[in-house]
Design an enzyme around this catalytic site. Structure first.
Site, PDB file in Angstrom:
ATOM      1  N   GLU A 113       0.839  -1.210   0.000  1.00 45.92           N
ATOM      2  CA  GLU A 113       0.000   0.000   0.000  1.00 45.92           C
ATOM      3  C   GLU A 113       0.866   1.248   0.000  1.00 45.92           C
ATOM      4  O   GLU A 113       2.004   1.215   0.467  1.00 45.92           O
ATOM      5  CB  GLU A 113      -0.825   0.061   1.305  1.00 45.92           C
ATOM      6  N   LYS A 115       2.289   4.510   1.471  1.00 40.77           N
ATOM      7  CA  LYS A 115       2.500   4.959   2.856  1.00 40.77           C
ATOM      8  C   LYS A 115       2.169   6.443   2.904  1.00 40.77           C
ATOM      9  O   LYS A 115       2.856   7.260   2.286  1.00 40.77           O
ATOM     10  CB  LYS A 115       3.941   4.699   3.276  1.00 40.77           C
TER      11      LYS A 115
HETATM   12  S1  IVH Z   1       0.381  -0.290   8.362  1.00 41.48           S
HETATM   13  C1  IVH Z   1       2.432  -1.273  12.868  1.00 41.48           C
HETATM   14  N1  IVH Z   1      -0.193   1.065   6.207  1.00 41.48           N
HETATM   15  O1  IVH Z   1       3.273   4.801   8.729  1.00 41.48           O
HETATM   16  C2  IVH Z   1       1.852  -0.204  12.054  1.00 41.48           C
HETATM   17  N2  IVH Z   1       0.826   2.222   7.994  1.00 41.48           N
HETATM   18  O2  IVH Z   1       6.059   4.557   9.674  1.00 41.48           O
HETATM   19  C3  IVH Z   1       1.222  -0.792  10.846  1.00 41.48           C
HETATM   20  N3  IVH Z   1       1.210   4.611   7.576  1.00 41.48           N
HETATM   21  O3  IVH Z   1       2.659   3.744  11.989  1.00 41.48           O
HETATM   22  C4  IVH Z   1       1.026   0.269   9.891  1.00 41.48           C
HETATM   23  N4  IVH Z   1       0.347   4.660   5.559  1.00 41.48           N
HETATM   24  O4  IVH Z   1       1.095   5.574  10.917  1.00 41.48           O
HETATM   25  C5  IVH Z   1       0.337   1.118   7.440  1.00 41.48           C
HETATM   26  N5  IVH Z   1      -0.772   2.150   4.240  1.00 41.48           N
HETATM   27  C6  IVH Z   1      -0.255   2.204   5.455  1.00 41.48           C
HETATM   28  C7  IVH Z   1       0.253   3.393   6.019  1.00 41.48           C
HETATM   29  C8  IVH Z   1       0.791   3.361   7.301  1.00 41.48           C
HETATM   30  C9  IVH Z   1       0.917   5.378   6.512  1.00 41.48           C
HETATM   31  C10 IVH Z   1       1.904   5.115   8.788  1.00 41.48           C
HETATM   32  C11 IVH Z   1       1.404   4.514  10.071  1.00 41.48           C
HETATM   33  C12 IVH Z   1       2.587   3.769  10.607  1.00 41.48           C
HETATM   34  C13 IVH Z   1       3.714   4.542  10.022  1.00 41.48           C
HETATM   35  C14 IVH Z   1       4.996   3.759  10.033  1.00 41.48           C
END
Ligand code: IVH
Length: 659
Positions: A113, A115
């Site tokens: 996905e 980020k």
């Molecule tokens: S999954 C354990 N998916 O990026 C956390 N996070 O640097 C699992 N984030 O803490 C996160 N887009 O705040 C996930 N598509 C996405 C995301 C995403 C932004 C953020 C989230 C995470 C941080 C990590």
């Protein structure tokens, strides 16, 4: 680095990182970009990896998140809010996969996905209704921001598919880049301090004490996880289910069968990144099979089953090893920072111009300083600022030399300007730069005449000025290092294939101060021949669009200087012919404007291509313009072109058109 040196550097870095983390996480007033902070953290991590005995539990490499603000009610997360490990290249991903496969053998599929660069939030639903919302805080305890979250339309107040009991959803609050710009323009009008970046607004807004304030901010939300309450088997299923429950999800996610497919996806998304309407700072790779992820568990602050692939950062920190003063073709002295090599936006940067002494003083950049380097795509790297807290003891402010560092002639300050020039027009550096400029792609366009060769030719006394090139023989060139009969013959042939030059290109090649590609073209089209150019007054020049008094005077003085008379005679002797600008060609009658970075081609090269095809290049967008070529990081011109509904071309489309 010796251990003691490392120890000192580590201490300083920890202090500095902590300072910026406090500004960023607690006060929401960052002074440096996320990328620059990441870069400092990476240096610290590398040093701690090299000297593990210097690692301490209170090092910034060992913790998550920020302190909850005292004004908010604190909420304990039912499941710890983890973070992700960051990686920067495909080899890191391969290693990550290997490590996991050692624990659980087999091949993995990845759900990948975008980020989103925003702020993480946890949403708790009870019997399908939104009960509470909390920030990440330190991962264990966050702040209750339900009152603000309820104002965000993208967040459903009840789930579309009814579900009994507790359901926890996590995701990212963000705002669109366009909204960020709009808000900042508004704030500038009201004389309020500007927001540093979109993420910063999102963070600030959800921590407003007054929900009416939060409601005014155009906050949006993408969900990325169902943490609790609904049984799911895979990330792909989770993604689909989130949509059914009523959440927006990061667009264009993809199931990849292997890291090879992941790599293709990364390459495609990295290119599109700047065009996304929201800030994307990388991709999140998630092992699709959730049973594997659960079994892999957590290491430190991050789950083993997911990882963040960060796009090449546009900012990084490094150390200034030396400040070297270069002398350009007009004699201008330019301080250039020689840097400890660092990766920025996908390339290694080891030099960055500091422009002039005013700039160096304003930024107070010194030898030994740790500095932030910014580079977007293929834009020239720049020193954004230095971090004085990391400065070595005893460093002194930088001073410009009183004499030319190349020929030792006295230097002179340009009146009213910040430029300092070498006063000797025969200075080796000036000669070399003048020649390189004249034979470059926007001038005579002679291939195979690089810096090294021109330098050798000057050193051997084979040439002094550009017209001398047409008198070179194969025998002359064969004396030079690296030249054989064939290469000498090739270069002589290449030089002689360039005996005819359009007036516009000739004006560019002369290197007249303030006369760039567009002005040269306008002058050439208006006056047609060099004879006419030499016979008109400065006032006549000023009648040309875009030519002000400054350029008109510079032109007039240059065209009537002794130097010019001499050069013209020499060009005549070597039979270089100046021909009128081409008016007919496939692009005749068409006007182009270029904005933003064009990738492989410089903007000047692109302009010359249009001119060569008979088209015209303008510097401002207006109704008379036919095509606006909008590259990366384009500013207001791109926007204006949209407003005026002009024909917009991407750099690729432009290349196709020209081809
Ligand atoms: S999954 C354990 N998916 O990026 C956390 N996070 O640097 C699992 N984030 O803490 C996160 N887009 O705040 C996930 N598509 C996405 C995301 C995403 C932004 C953020 C989230 C995470 C941080 C990590």
């Amino acid at each position: 680095m010796k251990k003691q040196e490392a120890d000192e550097r580590i201490k300083k870095l920890r202090h500095e990182i902590d300072h910026h983390r406090y500004l960023y996480h607690v006060l929401d007033e960052p002074e440096i970009s996320d990328a620059a902070l990441d870069s400092l953290k990476k240096e610290l991590q590398d040093l701690e990896d090299e000297f593990p005995e210097l690692q301490t539990p209170d090092s910034p490499t060992q913790r998550v998140g920020g302190q909850p603000l005292p004004e908010f009610e604190q909420v304990s997360h039912t499941t710890r809010m983890l973070s992700l490990q960051d990686v920067f290249d495909i080899d890191d991903l391969k290693q990550w996969e290997k490590r996991n496969q050692k624990i659980i053998p087999g091949s993995y599929e990845y759900f990948v996905e975008l980020k989103i660069d925003g702020v993480a939030i946890s949403l708790m639903y009870e019997d399908g209704r939104l009960q509470s919302a909390a920030t990440r805080g330190d991962g264990l305890v966050g702040e209750n921001v339900t009152h603000n979250i309820r104002t965000i339309e993208a967040i459903p107040l009840f789930l579309r598919k009814h579900s009994s009991g507790r359901v926890e959803i996590r995701g990212e609050i963000y705002i669109l880049k366009a909204d960020f710009k709009r808000l900042n323009t508004q704030r500038a009008k009201e004389d309020l301090p500007l927001f540093a970046n979109p993420r910063n607004i999102a963070a600030g807004s959800i921590r407003q004490l007054d929900p009416a304030m939060a409601a005014k901010r155009p906050l949006r939300f993408f969900a990325w996880e169902i943490t609790e309450g609904v049984p799911i088997k895979s990330r792909q299923e989770e993604y689909a289910l989130l949509r059914e429950l009523g959440f927006a999800v990061p667009p264009n996610a993809r199931l990849c069968k292997s890291l090879i497919e992941v790599k293709e996806y990364i390459d495609a998304e990295e290119k599109k990144r700047l065009k996304q309407p929201f800030q994307v700072d990388g991709l999140v790779l998630k092992i699709n099979d959730l049973s594997i992820t659960t079994r892999l568990g957590v290491v430190g602050k991050a789950p083993r089953g997911s990882i963040a692939y960060k796009f090449a950062a546009e900012e990084a920190t490094t150390v200034v090893e030396e400040i070297v003063v270069q002398v350009g073709r007009t004699g201008a002295l330019t301080p250039v920072a020689h840097l400890r090599p660092v990766q920025v936006a996908g390339t290694t940067v080891s030099r960055a111009t500091l422009h002039n002494i005013d700039e160096v003083q304003r930024k107070d950049v010194r030898v030994g300083d740790t500095v932030i380097i910014h580079k977007a795509g293929d834009i020239i790297p720049e020193v954004v600022q230095s971090l004085p807290a990391l400065r070595p003891a005893g460093s002194k402010p930088f001073r410009m030399p009183k004499r030319c560092p190349v020929c030792n002639s006295p230097v002179a300050h340009e009146e009213g300007g910040v430029v300092i020039r070498c006063t000797n027009s025969q200075c080796f550096s000036q000669q070399r730069e003048r020649i390189l400029h004249a034979v470059g792609r926007v001038g005579f366009d002679i291939e195979g005449l690089g810096e090294k060769i021109v330098e050798q030719m000057l050193q051997e006394g084979l040439i002094e000025e550009v017209p001398d090139l047409w008198e070179l023989t194969e025998g002359d060139l064969q004396q030079l290092e690296g030249f054989a009969e064939k290469s000498a013959n090739n270069l002589v042939t290449e030089i002689h294939s360039r005996t005819q030059i359009s007036l516009g290109r000739f004006l560019v090649a002369l290197g007249i101060p303030h006369v760039g590609v567009v002005t040269a073209q306008d002058l050439a089209r208006t006056f047609s021949t060099l004879d006419r150019l030499v016979s008109v007054t400065p006032e006549d020049f000023e009648r040309v669009e875009g030519v002000g008094a400054k350029v008109a005077t510079a032109m007039y003085q240059y065209l009537h200087s002794k130097e010019m008379q001499h050069l013209l005679k020499r060009y005549e002797q070597v039979k270089v012919r100046i021909v009128p600008e081409k008016k007919n060609g496939p692009l005749s009658g068409k006007t182009f404007v270029f904005t933003g970075s064009l990738g492989e081609m410089t903007r000047d090269e692109a302009k010359q291509l249009v001119i060569r095809a008979g088209g015209r290049v303008a510097s401002t967008v207006g109704q008379q313009v036919d095509y606006v070529v909008v590259g990366e990081d384009a500013g207001s011109k791109g926007k204006k072109a949209q407003e005026l509904k002009l024909h917009i071309l991407s750099p690729e489309e432009f290349r196709k058109l020209i081809a």
